[in-house]
Write an enzyme that holds these catalytic residues in place. Structure first.
Site, PDB file in Angstrom:
ATOM      1  N   GLY A  48      82.369  59.423  -2.132  1.00 42.72           N
ATOM      2  CA  GLY A  48      82.934  60.593  -1.477  1.00 42.72           C
ATOM      3  C   GLY A  48      81.932  61.731  -1.498  1.00 42.72           C
ATOM      4  O   GLY A  48      80.809  61.587  -1.982  1.00 42.72           O
TER       5      GLY A  48
ATOM      6  N   ASP B  70      85.488  49.164   4.253  1.00 44.29           N
ATOM      7  CA  ASP B  70      86.114  49.938   5.326  1.00 44.29           C
ATOM      8  C   ASP B  70      85.088  50.548   6.273  1.00 44.29           C
ATOM      9  O   ASP B  70      85.461  51.236   7.229  1.00 44.29           O
ATOM     10  CB  ASP B  70      87.014  51.036   4.748  1.00 44.29           C
TER      11      ASP B  70
ATOM     12  N   HIS C 165      80.230  48.983   2.284  1.00 41.54           N
ATOM     13  CA  HIS C 165      81.625  49.414   2.182  1.00 41.54           C
ATOM     14  C   HIS C 165      82.503  48.572   3.104  1.00 41.54           C
ATOM     15  O   HIS C 165      82.228  48.467   4.302  1.00 41.54           O
ATOM     16  CB  HIS C 165      81.756  50.879   2.569  1.00 41.54           C
TER      17      HIS C 165
ATOM     18  N   HIS D 280      77.559  56.721  -6.665  1.00 42.06           N
ATOM     19  CA  HIS D 280      76.947  57.395  -5.528  1.00 42.06           C
ATOM     20  C   HIS D 280      76.323  58.701  -6.040  1.00 42.06           C
ATOM     21  O   HIS D 280      77.047  59.602  -6.487  1.00 42.06           O
ATOM     22  CB  HIS D 280      77.996  57.727  -4.462  1.00 42.06           C
TER      23      HIS D 280
ATOM     24  N   GLU E 190      72.439  61.484  -2.854  1.00 43.09           N
ATOM     25  CA  GLU E 190      72.489  61.256  -1.404  1.00 43.09           C
ATOM     26  C   GLU E 190      72.550  62.623  -0.721  1.00 43.09           C
ATOM     27  O   GLU E 190      71.549  63.116  -0.200  1.00 43.09           O
ATOM     28  CB  GLU E 190      73.698  60.403  -1.035  1.00 43.09           C
TER      29      GLU E 190
END
Length: 365
Positions: free
Chosen positions: A183, A25, A23, A210, A213
């Site tokens: 997210g 950021d 990522h 994603h 997780e």
């Protein structure tokens, strides 16, 4: 040299590496966060010097909760709201990855989070891509080599996923390789964004999700069966569908696990991050080794280099120290990643044959 080179952090840095899950950021240099905060007037950083700030990010991310882990991004995103900030962060990302021996990287970020100072979605992507190209040029001028592809992420709790999917397709010939949603998983299943995934499939475009997780097997099943993703971001909870009554050779796979293995769905595993977010209890209990031994297509990734205080070399060394891997294993994981990259097949093959295999041949002696 005769025989394999010793496996150390320094030697692993020299080996060519491919990274699929990083990522933008989540990988800023602490000093850059401080400088950009000063330039844009952001005065909410939790520390005033680079060393203390780096420690704060690492400690704050060690909560064992994905939700708490994600809160740390408020500070990095806050300083990535201007053209100069985006270009600098993207440029430095490329330089840092290349310095660690990464020869191919897919770096993702959510454009919708960088509009606070008036930039449009297209402008955010344009400035970020410009930073990546600047970084590649600087690496090449210094005698290095790296290819960086951008993935555009939509936030799963928001309602802009179709817009970001359209943005992805609009920029796919300009450095954007694919789409993603990210997210908090709980309460935000991937099927909430079916229109975005249908748009990607209709345009023959790549996407990862994603899944698996912080949430279990249903998240993975939806990502595959209903959304049709090419790869699984993390996917560690695939082990919920695997039973190991004795030895690994006796492992019993459920229908979803069989499908993931049989169709070679890549798993974007991020060992340090998976421990930090509580997806797995500890590194020695990470399912990476089980999945590797069962011949799933496992890949090694950093996720967020700042929050995890990590690099690809550190992640690989941790796996070596925990599971006893050798150079041939690291080569296999790297080729797994390169086979799974969101670039054309001839380009993948060229990097495997011209860079990765020769690089590991040196390490193997």
């Amino acid at each position: 040299m005769t025989g394999p080179m010793p496996l150390t952090l320094a030697s692993i840095r020299r080996a060519p590496k491919a990274l699929l899950h990083d990522h933008l950021d989540g990988g800023l240099r602490p000093a850059t966060v401080l400088e950009l905060a000063g330039e844009c007037g952001y005065d909410e950083l939790p520390a005033a010097d680079a060393a203390s700030l780096a420690t704060w990010f690492r400690d704050a991310a060690d909560s064992g909760s994905l939700e708490r882990y994600l809160e740390t991004f408020a500070h990095t995103v806050a300083v990535m709201q201007t053209p100069d900030g985006l270009r600098r962060v993207a440029r430095e990302c490329v330089e840092d990855l290349a310095a660690d021996g990464v020869v191919y990287a897919e770096v993702r970020f959510a454009p919708e989070q960088h509009l606070a100072r008036g930039l449009t979605l297209d402008e955010v992507v344009e400035h970020t891509l410009a930073g990546f190209r600047e970084g590649e040029a600087l690496v090449a001028a210094a005698g290095g080599r790296i290819t960086v592809v951008c993935l555009l992420t939509a936030m799963r709790h928001a309602a802009r996923s179709l817009e970001i999917a359209e943005l992805t397709v609009r920029f796919r010939d300009r450095g954007v390789g694919g789409f993603d949603i990210a997210g908090a998983e709980a309460g935000y299943p991937p099927t909430r964004h079916l229109d975005a995934f249908e748009y990607m499939r209709a345009n023959s475009a790549h996407f990862t999700i994603h899944a698996g997780e912080a949430f279990g097997l249903p998240s993975i099943h939806e990502a595959l069966a209903y959304c049709g993703c090419d790869r699984l971001g993390h996917g560690v909870r695939i082990t919920d569908d695997i039973t190991v009554p004795g030895s690994v050779a006796d492992a019993e796979l459920g229908l979803v696990a069989k499908y993931v293995r049989d169709t070679r769905i890549p798993l974007e595993l991020c060992p340090s991050s998976n421990v930090q977010t509580g997806a797995v209890p500890s590194l020695d209990k990470h399912p990476f080794d089980l999945l590797a031994r069962l011949r799933f297509r496992v890949t090694v990734n950093t996720d967020n280099r700042l929050m995890s205080d990590t690099t690809m070399s550190k992640e690989m060394l941790k796996l070596v120290q925990t599971f006893g891997y050798g150079w041939s294993d690291l080569e296999r994981f790297t080729i797994n990643a390169m086979k799974s990259a969101f670039i054309p097949f001839p380009d993948r093959l060229k990097i495997i044959d011209d860079v990765i295999k020769p690089g590991y041949a040196v390490m193997l002696g």
